[in-house]
Design an enzyme around this catalytic site. Structure first.
Site, short mmCIF file in Angstrom:
data_model
loop_
_atom_site.label_atom_id
_atom_site.label_comp_id
_atom_site.label_asym_id
_atom_site.label_seq_id
_atom_site.Cartn_x
_atom_site.Cartn_y
_atom_site.Cartn_z
CB CYS A 2 33.22 11.57 23.42
SG CYS A 2 33.83 10.01 22.79
NE ARG A 27 27.75 14.14 24.00
CZ ARG A 27 26.82 14.21 23.07
NH1 ARG A 27 25.61 14.60 23.42
NH2 ARG A 27 27.06 13.92 21.83
CD1 TRP A 74 30.25 4.68 25.84
CD2 TRP A 74 30.60 4.51 23.63
NE1 TRP A 74 29.70 3.49 25.41
CE2 TRP A 74 29.90 3.36 24.07
CE3 TRP A 74 30.93 4.61 22.28
CZ2 TRP A 74 29.52 2.34 23.20
CZ3 TRP A 74 30.56 3.60 21.42
CH2 TRP A 74 29.86 2.48 21.89
CG ASN A 100 31.03 13.03 20.01
OD1 ASN A 100 31.02 11.81 20.01
ND2 ASN A 100 29.91 13.76 20.00
N GLY A 101 33.20 11.16 17.83
CA GLY A 101 32.84 10.59 16.53
C GLY A 101 33.85 9.53 16.12
CD GLU A 489 11.63 1.27 27.90
OE1 GLU A 489 12.18 0.82 26.89
OE2 GLU A 489 12.14 2.17 28.60
CE LYS A 493 15.02 2.11 30.77
NZ LYS A 493 14.48 2.53 29.54
CD GLU A 496 18.76 1.11 29.75
OE1 GLU A 496 19.61 1.53 28.96
OE2 GLU A 496 17.59 1.51 29.74
CG HIS A 512 5.28 -20.60 20.64
ND1 HIS A 512 4.78 -21.66 19.92
CD2 HIS A 512 4.24 -19.79 20.93
CE1 HIS A 512 3.48 -21.47 19.75
NE2 HIS A 512 3.13 -20.34 20.35
CE LYS A 611 19.22 10.17 28.02
NZ LYS A 611 18.25 9.18 28.54
C1 AGP Z 1 17.21 3.35 26.81
O1 AGP Z 1 17.11 3.38 28.17
C2 AGP Z 1 18.52 3.64 26.25
N1 AGP Z 1 19.16 4.75 26.79
C3 AGP Z 1 18.60 3.53 24.72
O2 AGP Z 1 18.01 2.35 24.32
C4 AGP Z 1 18.02 4.71 23.90
O3 AGP Z 1 16.63 4.71 23.96
C5 AGP Z 1 18.51 4.59 22.45
O4 AGP Z 1 19.91 4.69 22.45
C6 AGP Z 1 17.91 5.60 21.53
O5 AGP Z 1 18.25 6.90 21.90
P1 AGP Z 1 17.48 8.15 21.30
O6 AGP Z 1 16.07 8.07 21.77
O7 AGP Z 1 18.20 9.32 21.86
O8 AGP Z 1 17.57 8.05 19.82
#
Ligand code: AGP
Length: 616
Positions: A2, A27, A74, A100-101, A489, A493, A496, A512, A611
């Protein structure tokens, strides 16, 4: 995961806290709230939804006051609704908290507090914590700082908290374990800022203190901050750091979204990453933290890479880089799995932890585990001073600048840049890369930023392709060798930010299983660059075409072969095979971006995501 913002001083607190919350929305954005104090007492506004909704709620209400705490959530404990939103208030109505936590033992604590007559309005662990603080304060008849410290010794879990007493509006108590918190200090201690990162207060002060785990700060107007160890209450000297961040870096600068801005920042971000490290004309790669530990790297039995999400994909690229260029065996592990499966880590192993935020809980826990087994741990982070940067033995920053879009873009390419420099350096020192080839690699590396710029110029073509496939339900991404992690990757992208189901596969694995999915409505993105098993990938393209799949191919400039078979081709400049991920990633980022925009998705704040994932 958060966002927390607080202000105590002589300015109007509300605008500072609201603007700060908007900067921290990356966040979490399930709900938002703010609490203020003024001569009429406490004013509390909170709502499900984003900070914009909170602003609406507070319109025409009493928002004046010089002390405020804000929160963007969050959700972990309790669904996102008004009651579960922070700030939370203690039963007496005197103490307020933002958190936060996760408080893992909240249920036990709650039962105990219920027997003592406390009542709860929300389902959150945070409301339990503020009532616990109140209980400790009343029982011990002590000051707020002492009560917070004592209460936290009974808590299991992770937290960054800010607390104040409505009846004493000149003080904020802040504490941290596992979740970040920064304190901005105004001139002569006439004002203080509290935030999950420094972005909410960079226009007000450049002086900041980052709390370490298990530390508590007492922030009182007109007095220097005092920091104490939570476990034994001993005092610690605060370390004031000068912030390097500026306002421009955290604003959109004319782009519609942070993600697009960050995609376009990649050429410069990569230059910032290799500046001072890649000395191409001298034929040198200079990386202090690698140079100082060179024997550890050269004698490593193996390198173990731990990371999550996109950073894990960068780790997979590194597996190809270190094995191919330096002949060092590599294992790439999801940090979340690694930490719980009793991994074999030997003293001679080097562990590399990769994280943009430097706060990912699982990666942090994996680092602690590796250190406890005697491994040397090297961190690759973007956020300076982050928990992972501090927990690792040493490391290298990516210097990508703030990445605010939830979907990682420049973080990925700059992580790969650091890893490429390391692999090249080790490969050369081990005699696996001749000096002349090493020089050629270094020269080519300096061309990568301009080659990315060239790729960005074809964005309108990618936008046209996006318009054709924006309504797809599924999408497959294929690549081989260095391009396999790029396929993963690319798929991440797309899913998400556009919510289209997408999977990345090594191209040969398609036969496969995934081939069963292919029909005329299935777009398949294939990375078919010239080096990297080109002929094999072309055969895979033929197999998809024979089943009427729609091919979007990423090819090397000038390729005519694939053009004849594929439905669409996107050209990227030619480069060394080992550097292909740095270029092939760019069109995939743009494709996802345009599709998500066309589908009306919130590109920078996709649903359910945050994030930085500071809970496990
Ligand atoms: C990727 O687009 C995401 N935001 C997510 O997978 C991210 O890479 C992951 O949460 C790891 O975050 P970090 O690199 O801050 O550890």
């Amino acid at each position: 995961m958060c966002g927390i913002v607080g202000y105590l001083g002589f300015r109007k607190a509300y605008p500072i806290v609201i603007n700060g919350l908007q900067r921290l929305e990356y966040r979490g954005y399930d709900s938002a709230g703010v609490v203020l104090t003024n001569e009429k007492g406490m004013q509390l506004y909170k709502t499900k939804g984003k900070v914009a909704q909170l602003k609406k709620l507070a319109e025409n209400k009493d928002i004046h006051g010089n002390l405020a705490l804000g929160h963007t959530r969050w959700a972990t404990h309790g669904i996102p609704n008004n009651e579960n939103s922070h700030p939370h208030v203690s039963s007496s109505g005197n103490l307020v908290i933002v958190h936060n936590g996760i408080i893992e033992n909240y249920n036990t604590l709650k039962k105990e507090l219920l027997t003592r007559g406390y009542t709860f309005k929300s389902e959150t662990d945070t409301e339990v914590l503020i009532n616990l603080i109140e209980e400790v304060k009343t029982t011990n008849n002590c000051k707020l700082g002492k009560a917070v410290q004592l209460a936290l010794t009974n808590v299991v879990g992770a937290y960054a908290i800010a607390v104040f007493d409505v009846t004493k509006p000149d003080e904020i108590i802040v504490a941290r374990l596992g979740s970040p918190i920064a304190i901005g200090i105004g001139e002569k201690s006439q004002e203080f800022f509290v935030a999950s990162d420094a972005s909410p207060f960079i226009e007000y002060t450049k002086d900041a203190v980052y709390l370490d785990d298990e530390e508590l700060a007492v922030i009182k107007l007109g007095r220097a901050i005092k920091i104490y160890k939570i476990q034994d209450d001993s005092e610690v000297e605060p370390t004031i750091q000068e912030l390097k961040l500026n306002l421009e870096q955290i604003e959109k600068g004319g782009y519609n979204h942070f993600m697009l801005k960050e995609i376009y920042e990649q050429p410069n971000a990569i230059i910032d990453t290799y500046r001072g490290r890649l000395l191409a004309n001298n034929g040198i790669i200079k990386m202090g933290s690698v140079d100082n530990n060179i024997a550890k790297f050269l004698n490593a039995n193996k390198i173990i890479i731990v990371a999550c999400g996109t950073s894990w994909h960068a780790g997979l690229v590194a597996e190809y880089l270190f094995e191919d260029l330096a002949r060092i065996p590599v294992e790439v592990e999801y940090a979340s799995e690694f930490r719980y499966r009793n991994p074999v880590i030997n003293k001679g192993d080097v562990v590399i932890a990769i994280s943009q935020s430097g706060e990912t809980a699982d990666t942090l826990a994996a680092i602690k585990l590796a250190k406890s087994k005697g491994a040397f741990v090297f961190g690759i982070c973007n956020v300076v001073g982050s928990s992972i940067a501090r927990e690792t033995d040493t490391g290298a920053y990516t210097h990508a600048g703030p990445e605010i879009g939830v979907a990682s873009t420049k973080a990925f390419t700059t992580q790969i840049t650091v890893l490429t420099l390391m692999a090249l350096k080790l490969g050369n020192l081990k005699g696996e890369i001749s000096n002349s080839k090493f020089h050629a690699y270094l020269q080519e590396m300096t061309l990568i930023p301009s080659k990315i710029k060239e790729t960005l110029k074809i964005s309108s073509k990618i936008e046209e392709i996006a318009a054709i496939y924006k309504d797809a339900s599924n999408c497959l991404y294929l690549g081989r060798g260095y391009n396999f992690p790029v396929a993963l990757e690319g798929a991440l992208k797309l899913k998400e930010i556009s919510y289209i189901h997408a999977e990345g596969y090594p191209a040969a694995e398609m036969k496969h299983g995934p081939i069963a999915l292919i029909d005329e409505s299935m777009p398949v993105v294939v990375i078919a660059t010239k080096k990297g098993h080109y002929d094999k990938v072309v055969s895979n393209i033929q197999e998809i075409k024979s089943r009427n799949g729609k091919i979007i191919a990423i090819v090397t400039k000038g390729d005519t072969n694939v053009r004849e078979i594929a439905d669409h081709v996107i050209e990227i400049p030619e480069t060394e095979e080992a550097f292909t991920p740095l270029l092939a990633t760019i069109p995939l980022q743009l494709l996802s971006y345009y599709i998500a925009v066309m589908r009306g998705c919130n590109v920078d704040q996709p649903r359910n995501l945050a994030k930085s994932v500071t809970v496990e």
